[in-house]
Design a protein around this motif. Structure first.
Motif, PDB file in Angstrom:
ATOM      1  N   ASN A 280      -3.985  18.369 -19.882  1.00  0.00           N
ATOM      2  CA  ASN A 280      -3.368  17.813 -18.681  1.00  0.00           C
ATOM      3  C   ASN A 280      -2.778  16.438 -18.980  1.00  0.00           C
ATOM      4  OD1 ASN A 280      -2.900  17.559 -15.742  1.00  0.00           O
ATOM      5  ND2 ASN A 280      -4.333  15.867 -16.006  1.00  0.00           N
ATOM      6  N   ARG A 281      -3.580  15.526 -19.556  1.00  0.00           N
ATOM      7  CA  ARG A 281      -3.096  14.175 -19.894  1.00  0.00           C
ATOM      8  C   ARG A 281      -2.227  14.252 -21.117  1.00  0.00           C
ATOM      9  NH1 ARG A 281      -2.943  10.963 -16.263  1.00  0.00           N
ATOM     10  NH2 ARG A 281      -4.840  10.736 -15.058  1.00  0.00           N
ATOM     11  N   GLU A 282      -1.121  13.535 -21.088  1.00  0.00           N
ATOM     12  CA  GLU A 282      -0.256  13.537 -22.257  1.00  0.00           C
ATOM     13  C   GLU A 282      -0.654  12.398 -23.206  1.00  0.00           C
ATOM     14  OE1 GLU A 282       3.770  12.781 -21.035  1.00  0.00           O
ATOM     15  OE2 GLU A 282       3.118  11.496 -19.404  1.00  0.00           O
ATOM     16  N   TYR A 360      -3.737  21.211  -7.678  1.00  0.00           N
ATOM     17  CA  TYR A 360      -4.327  21.612  -8.964  1.00  0.00           C
ATOM     18  C   TYR A 360      -5.201  20.508  -9.560  1.00  0.00           C
ATOM     19  CZ  TYR A 360      -3.490  20.624 -13.983  1.00  0.00           C
ATOM     20  OH  TYR A 360      -3.593  20.183 -15.282  1.00  0.00           O
ATOM     21  N   TYR A 361      -4.637  19.270  -9.636  1.00  0.00           N
ATOM     22  CA  TYR A 361      -5.358  18.209 -10.340  1.00  0.00           C
ATOM     23  C   TYR A 361      -6.375  17.514  -9.433  1.00  0.00           C
ATOM     24  CZ  TYR A 361      -6.192  13.660 -12.517  1.00  0.00           C
ATOM     25  OH  TYR A 361      -6.793  12.530 -13.018  1.00  0.00           O
ATOM     26  N   PHE A 362      -5.858  16.910  -8.332  1.00  0.00           N
ATOM     27  CA  PHE A 362      -6.783  16.176  -7.464  1.00  0.00           C
ATOM     28  C   PHE A 362      -7.723  17.149  -6.739  1.00  0.00           C
ATOM     29  CE2 PHE A 362      -3.364  12.965  -7.793  1.00  0.00           C
ATOM     30  CZ  PHE A 362      -4.137  11.915  -8.245  1.00  0.00           C
ATOM     31  N   GLN A 416      -7.308  22.261 -23.700  1.00  0.00           N
ATOM     32  CA  GLN A 416      -8.287  21.216 -23.455  1.00  0.00           C
ATOM     33  C   GLN A 416      -8.738  21.182 -22.005  1.00  0.00           C
ATOM     34  OE1 GLN A 416      -9.496  19.350 -25.957  1.00  0.00           O
ATOM     35  NE2 GLN A 416      -8.121  20.434 -27.362  1.00  0.00           N
ATOM     36  N   ASP A 417     -10.044  21.427 -21.824  1.00  0.00           N
ATOM     37  CA  ASP A 417     -10.719  21.023 -20.602  1.00  0.00           C
ATOM     38  C   ASP A 417     -10.575  21.912 -19.364  1.00  0.00           C
ATOM     39  OD1 ASP A 417     -12.613  19.297 -19.885  1.00  0.00           O
ATOM     40  OD2 ASP A 417     -11.395  17.517 -19.933  1.00  0.00           O
ATOM     41  N   TYR A 418     -11.239  21.413 -18.315  1.00  0.00           N
ATOM     42  CA  TYR A 418     -11.447  22.202 -17.105  1.00  0.00           C
ATOM     43  C   TYR A 418     -10.183  22.379 -16.267  1.00  0.00           C
ATOM     44  CZ  TYR A 418     -11.697  17.515 -15.070  1.00  0.00           C
ATOM     45  OH  TYR A 418     -11.417  16.229 -14.697  1.00  0.00           O
ATOM     46  N   HIS A 419      -9.104  21.736 -16.681  1.00  0.00           N
ATOM     47  CA  HIS A 419      -7.847  21.924 -15.948  1.00  0.00           C
ATOM     48  C   HIS A 419      -7.237  23.294 -16.239  1.00  0.00           C
ATOM     49  CE1 HIS A 419      -8.427  17.624 -16.970  1.00  0.00           C
ATOM     50  NE2 HIS A 419      -8.142  17.465 -15.687  1.00  0.00           N
ATOM     51  N   PHE A 420      -7.672  23.925 -17.343  1.00  0.00           N
ATOM     52  CA  PHE A 420      -6.989  25.140 -17.797  1.00  0.00           C
ATOM     53  C   PHE A 420      -7.906  26.344 -18.021  1.00  0.00           C
ATOM     54  CE2 PHE A 420      -4.164  21.680 -19.313  1.00  0.00           C
ATOM     55  CZ  PHE A 420      -3.152  21.934 -18.396  1.00  0.00           C
ATOM     56  N   TRP A 440     -14.221  22.653 -23.542  1.00  0.00           N
ATOM     57  CA  TRP A 440     -14.620  22.228 -22.205  1.00  0.00           C
ATOM     58  C   TRP A 440     -15.288  20.861 -22.367  1.00  0.00           C
ATOM     59  CZ3 TRP A 440     -13.306  24.978 -17.965  1.00  0.00           C
ATOM     60  CH2 TRP A 440     -13.955  24.728 -16.750  1.00  0.00           C
ATOM     61  N   HIS A 441     -14.584  19.773 -21.926  1.00  0.00           N
ATOM     62  CA  HIS A 441     -15.099  18.430 -22.232  1.00  0.00           C
ATOM     63  C   HIS A 441     -16.209  17.973 -21.291  1.00  0.00           C
ATOM     64  CE1 HIS A 441     -12.089  16.984 -25.254  1.00  0.00           C
ATOM     65  NE2 HIS A 441     -11.450  18.041 -24.792  1.00  0.00           N
ATOM     66  N   ILE A 442     -16.454  18.731 -20.238  1.00  0.00           N
ATOM     67  CA  ILE A 442     -17.480  18.290 -19.279  1.00  0.00           C
ATOM     68  C   ILE A 442     -18.667  19.257 -19.360  1.00  0.00           C
ATOM     69  CG2 ILE A 442     -15.762  17.180 -17.799  1.00  0.00           C
ATOM     70  CD1 ILE A 442     -15.865  19.577 -15.936  1.00  0.00           C
ATOM     71  N   PRO A 443     -19.784  18.961 -18.691  1.00  0.00           N
ATOM     72  CA  PRO A 443     -20.929  19.877 -18.817  1.00  0.00           C
ATOM     73  C   PRO A 443     -20.629  21.240 -18.181  1.00  0.00           C
ATOM     74  CG  PRO A 443     -21.579  17.765 -17.817  1.00  0.00           C
ATOM     75  CD  PRO A 443     -20.085  17.785 -17.838  1.00  0.00           C
ATOM     76  N   ASP A 551     -16.744   1.945 -17.995  1.00  0.00           N
ATOM     77  CA  ASP A 551     -16.625   3.280 -17.389  1.00  0.00           C
ATOM     78  C   ASP A 551     -15.356   3.394 -16.558  1.00  0.00           C
ATOM     79  OD1 ASP A 551     -19.721   4.300 -17.494  1.00  0.00           O
ATOM     80  OD2 ASP A 551     -19.586   2.160 -17.094  1.00  0.00           O
ATOM     81  N   ARG A 552     -14.895   4.622 -16.387  1.00  0.00           N
ATOM     82  CA  ARG A 552     -13.989   4.872 -15.268  1.00  0.00           C
ATOM     83  C   ARG A 552     -14.876   4.791 -14.041  1.00  0.00           C
ATOM     84  NH1 ARG A 552     -12.769   9.522 -14.225  1.00  0.00           N
ATOM     85  NH2 ARG A 552     -14.163  10.568 -15.664  1.00  0.00           N
ATOM     86  N   VAL A 553     -14.360   4.251 -12.927  1.00  0.00           N
ATOM     87  CA  VAL A 553     -15.238   4.171 -11.751  1.00  0.00           C
ATOM     88  C   VAL A 553     -15.335   5.580 -11.162  1.00  0.00           C
ATOM     89  CG1 VAL A 553     -15.634   3.080  -9.526  1.00  0.00           C
ATOM     90  CG2 VAL A 553     -14.648   1.762 -11.391  1.00  0.00           C
ATOM     91  N   SER A 589     -10.133   4.974 -11.140  1.00  0.00           N
ATOM     92  CA  SER A 589      -9.753   6.301 -11.608  1.00  0.00           C
ATOM     93  C   SER A 589      -9.632   7.234 -10.401  1.00  0.00           C
ATOM     94  CB  SER A 589     -10.866   6.773 -12.553  1.00  0.00           C
ATOM     95  OG  SER A 589     -10.732   8.126 -12.861  1.00  0.00           O
ATOM     96  N   ARG A 590      -8.662   8.138 -10.444  1.00  0.00           N
ATOM     97  CA  ARG A 590      -8.470   9.189  -9.420  1.00  0.00           C
ATOM     98  C   ARG A 590      -8.612   8.637  -7.998  1.00  0.00           C
ATOM     99  NH1 ARG A 590     -12.696  13.114 -12.678  1.00  0.00           N
ATOM    100  NH2 ARG A 590     -11.593  12.982 -14.651  1.00  0.00           N
ATOM    101  N   THR A 591      -8.127   7.432  -7.773  1.00  0.00           N
ATOM    102  CA  THR A 591      -8.386   6.731  -6.500  1.00  0.00           C
ATOM    103  C   THR A 591      -7.696   7.405  -5.311  1.00  0.00           C
ATOM    104  OG1 THR A 591      -6.662   5.254  -7.216  1.00  0.00           O
ATOM    105  CG2 THR A 591      -8.893   4.419  -7.336  1.00  0.00           C
TER     106      THR A 591
HETATM  107  C1  G6P Z   1     -12.939  13.240 -18.468  1.00  0.00           C
HETATM  108  C2  G6P Z   1     -12.257  14.552 -18.633  1.00  0.00           C
HETATM  109  C3  G6P Z   1     -10.928  14.373 -19.298  1.00  0.00           C
HETATM  110  C4  G6P Z   1     -10.123  13.382 -18.562  1.00  0.00           C
HETATM  111  C5  G6P Z   1     -10.861  12.050 -18.474  1.00  0.00           C
HETATM  112  C6  G6P Z   1     -10.079  11.032 -17.705  1.00  0.00           C
HETATM  113  O1  G6P Z   1     -13.379  12.763 -19.683  1.00  0.00           O
HETATM  114  O2  G6P Z   1     -13.042  15.444 -19.378  1.00  0.00           O
HETATM  115  O3  G6P Z   1     -10.225  15.569 -19.300  1.00  0.00           O
HETATM  116  O4  G6P Z   1      -8.874  13.187 -19.194  1.00  0.00           O
HETATM  117  O5  G6P Z   1     -12.082  12.278 -17.850  1.00  0.00           O
HETATM  118  O6  G6P Z   1      -9.761  11.500 -16.447  1.00  0.00           O
HETATM  119  P1  G6P Z   1      -8.293  11.723 -15.916  1.00  0.00           P
HETATM  120  O7  G6P Z   1      -8.461  12.586 -14.724  1.00  0.00           O
HETATM  121  O8  G6P Z   1      -7.811  10.340 -15.598  1.00  0.00           O
HETATM  122  O9  G6P Z   1      -7.495  12.387 -16.991  1.00  0.00           O
END
Ligand code: G6P
Length: 773
Positions: A280-282, A360-362, A416-420, A440-443, A551-553, A589-591
């Motif tokens: 998702n992130r470039e 999709y994302y938010f 990469q990850d839960y977006h896909f 899958w980067h998250i639990p 951290d990201r908040v 983050s994601r505010t």
């Molecule tokens: C987590 C997710 C990543 C994501 C990152 C930052 O580590 O596993 O996929 O890129 O957070 O979050 P964001 O939504 O800003 O990409």
């Protein structure tokens, strides 16, 4: 180069102007002198010629005649008039126009009478007019009987000088313009051109194209440099091949993983295979800053890990184009080359509408899957509209991936990850020959937890389209397999950790992600002491002990729990009041999501409350830095802190813990780490805490602050060794090697004999004879 030409032109303009002005000044001066001399001469001649007429009448005392004579001469060019004086200097006759101008007797009249010879002077009658007065003694025989004054208007001399100055100015202007233009053209042709060619040649050399094989551009001007450039090219090529060889040797010797080793390994391993990454992130986004464009690199370890692979085999990275200037920087196929300073692979940007991004994302990814997978007591929200967007965007990305893969045989895809979650299956349905992995980067929570998701079946089915599903730790693999078991009909091999469904096999394995590890710092830092002094000075805080959190908040990070533990420490051990300060770097983050927006406020309010309770003078317990810091900026905090607090309530891995260790070249500092992070499985020498247990975390902080230096060092050394060996390059290599060794199974070719035959031809394990039955 442009700067140089501008300087050259400016110097030329200034030089030419100064020289021309100096010459013009001389010219004007000479002209003025000439005009003055000319006027003096005319006055003398006129006076001489009049004297003969005047003298007899003066002797006779005939005033009327004298007046007639002065009137007759009074109207010549530039002549203001004539005046006649007797021996005592009294006025005898004067041109009527002159009388009102002349204020008393000019001094040269007395001089002429007393010295008995002509005298002249330029003088001002009033502010505006300059005149020339010439006085000639008048005689009777040998005796001086009076004097005659000839008064000329001399203002025309100044007028003419001013005109000459004006003309000179215009001439200088035209000259300067023409000379500058010609010089600029000469500079462009004979200097800038050859230098630009040389720069282009050197760039090609730096990027490994051309170099010694093509000679540097020849030009008279650069000849002395050309030989040196050839030598540099030869040395560079030699150094490159040595580095490559060394990387290959290290590869064979199974020692440490580096970016170079990863590249070399991938080149030899992948052969014809081409690699595609979708996330998702470039890796690079473009934003507009006034008139210029800025490249932004997201603070993600993924770029560090995946770039060497993509660079090694000129791969393609497909990602959401989210920068406000992203559209301006792609070609007609939405491509651009990356990395910007040394382009070696293709970045394909996919555009999303506001609604798509929202749903999709938010929506589904971050309000649904994120809280579903993290056990942090935030309720997941599943909206049917978000799910529809998630499905559509997965399809959109899958289409983009397939388009990029057109004409490529047996490619590898790393999603990469839960977006896909749905993308692996979408790819396989169209291209069964693609080897697909998803990481899958998250639990992954336990099956019970996951079952609350109304779309669990589709998600699991989507993921099982992959040949390889990766998680950070074995526990998440187990949870996933249990979820599959409960959701779909399939065969699970608990010995080899794989799922077979409809003849397609998916391997499920742990790949603990990490950071890049360097033995020595890239930039030699100041001493830890002076670094800390400047940092505290910049923060405007005085403290003896420092803790840091980065951290990201996000509500999964346990930031509020961390603050409570700090409060408890200060309450329980007041000796740390006015001594211990905790720096929390919290990137918003994601505010756009209310939960995140609110959390930002809660974190700030909690820091304020605790600060208000304890702060004294320039000391305060918490310094909250609520903005995004670059990787480089964060290093500074890691290096001076006595401890780093990672208190995630749940985290797939948590790279902050590993970044902190990697930054401690001094082998000091203590890591306090939540037991609910993936990292806690590897980093057993951290102080492992349950972040919900405030008392325990407060004790851990005290323990860290009081830990003897030798113990601190011993723990740090062991943990640094762990991440040195298991760095992010090893993570990437393991993932790709595992994927490239996958035996493709026929599942997705069911019912399509032609495809199965083709698959057999390209080495899939499908048996065409079976397909015919
Ligand atoms: C987590 C997710 C990543 C994501 C990152 C930052 O580590 O596993 O996929 O890129 O957070 O979050 P964001 O939504 O800003 O990409």
């Amino acid at each position: 180069m442009r700067f140089l030409s501008v300087r050259l032109i400016v110097s030329l303009i200034v030089g030419i102007t100064l020289v021309t002005l100096a010459f013009s000044y001389n010219e004007v001066h000479a002209q003025k002198e000439g005009l003055r001399r000319d006027l003096e001469r005319r006055a003398e001649v006129l006076a001489e010629s009049m004297a003969g007429n005047v003298e007899p009448y003066l002797q006779k005392g005939s005033r009327r005649e004298l007046q007639r004579i002065v009137e007759r001469f009074g109207n010549r060019e530039h002549l203001d008039g004539v005046a006649i004086y007797d021996k005592q200097g009294a006025l005898v006759a004067i041109t009527s126009g002159l009388a009102p101008l002349l204020n008393g007797q000019p001094s040269v009249v007395a001089e002429a009478i007393s010295q008995d010879h002509g005298a002249g002077q330029f003088t001002r009658l009033d502010k505006a007019s300059v005149v020339h007065v010439y006085a000639l003694p008048l005689h009777s025989g040998e005796t001086v009987v009076g004097s005659m004054a000839i008064v000329h208007d001399a203002s025309y001399i100044n007028t003419q000088s001013a005109r000459i100055w004006r003309e000179t100015f215009v001439r200088v202007l035209v000259q300067v313009f023409l000379i500058a233009l010609i010089t600029l053209l000469i500079v462009r042709w004979s200097i800038v051109g050859p230098i630009a060619k040389a720069a282009q040649w050197m760039r090609a050399l730096r990027m490994g194209r051309g170099g010694v094989t093509s000679a540097p551009p020849d030009s008279d001007l650069l000849r002395p440099l050309t030989r040196e450039m050839e030598t540099i090219a030869r040395s560079l090529t030699a150094a490159r091949s040595a580095a490559e060889k060394e990387a290959q040797l290290r590869d064979a010797g199974e020692s440490l993983w580096t970016a170079e080793r990863l590249s070399a390994h991938m080149r030899s391993r992948l052969g014809e295979h081409r690699i595609f990454v979708v996330s998702n992130r470039e890796p690079y986004s473009h934003t507009r800053k006034g008139k210029s464009l800025e490249v932004v690199v997201p603070p993600s370890g993924l770029v560090t890990a995946l770039e060497p692979i993509l660079c090694a085999c000129d791969g393609t990275w497909i990602a959401h184009g989210s920068g406000d200037a992203d559209q301006e920087t792609v070609d007609q196929h939405d491509h651009l080359r990356a990395p910007p300073e040394d382009p070696r692979y293709t970045l394909r940007r996919v555009w999303l509408s506001k609604e798509e991004e929202e749903g999709y994302y938010f929506g589904f990814a971050n309000e649904g899957l994120w809280p579903l997978c993290h056990i942090a007591h935030a309720r997941p929200i599943f909206r049917a509209s978000d799910w529809n967007h998630y499905r559509a965007v997965n399809q959109k990305f899958a289409d983009a991936v397939l388009e990029e893969m057109e004409g490529t045989e047996r490619p590898l895809l790393l999603a990469q990850d839960y977006h896909f979650a749905l993308l692996p299956r979408l790819i396989k349905l169209k291209r069964p020959d693609v080897r697909v992995a998803i990481f899958w980067h998250i639990p992954w929570p336990n099956a019970e937890m996951f079952s609350i998701c109304p779309y669990q079946r589709e998600l699991v089915e989507g993921l099982l389209g992959a040949d390889l599903v990766g998680f950070h730790i074995q526990q998440h693999c187990n949870n996933f397999l249990e979820t599959v078991d409960r959701t779909l009909e399939s065969r699970i091999d608990w010995e080899h950790f794989s799922v077979t469904r409809d003849e397609h096999r998916t391997a499920v394995k742990p790949f603990p992600i990490s950071v890049a590890f360097e033995e020595t710092p890239q930039h030699q830092p100041e001493s830890a002491y002076s670094d800390r002094v400047t940092l505290l000075h910049d923060l405007g805080v005085s403290a003896t002990f420092l803790g840091v959190g980065v951290d990201r908040v996000d509500y999964t990070k346990g930031i509020l729990e961390r603050f409570l533990a700090i409060e408890r420490l200060l309450e329980k051990y007041p000796t740390y009041q006015e001594k211990f300060t905790f720096i929390q770097i919290g990137a918003p983050s994601r505010t756009h999501i209310k939960r995140y927006h609110d959390l930002l406020g809660e974190v700030e309010a909690e820091a304020d409350r605790i600060n208000w309770r304890f702060q004294r003078g320039t000391w305060r317990p918490i310094a909250l830095l609520k903005w995004h810091h670059t990787h480089q900026e964060i290093q500074r905090y890691y290096r001076v802190a006595d401890l780093c607090l990672v208190t995630s309530l749940h985290d797939g891995m948590n790279l902050v813990a590993k970044e902190f260790l990697a930054a401690r070249f001094d082998e000091q500092g203590v890591l306090i780490l939540s037991q609910f992070t993936g990292a806690a499985r590897e980093l057993r020498d951290a102080l492992i805490v349950n972040p919900y247990n405030i008392e325990q975390t407060a004790e851990a902080i005290r323990f860290a602050l009081e830990m003897p230096a030798e113990e601190r060092q011993a723990r740090m050394q062991k943990m640094r060794r762990t991440i040195k060996e298991n760095n992010v390059y090893r993570w990437a290599a393991n993932l790709i090697v595992e994927l490239s060794e996958v035996n493709l199974t026929p599942g997705y070719m069911q019912g399509n004999n032609e495809e199965r035959r083709q698959a057999a031809a390209v080495g899939l394990t499908a048996d065409p004879s079976q397909a015919d039955r």
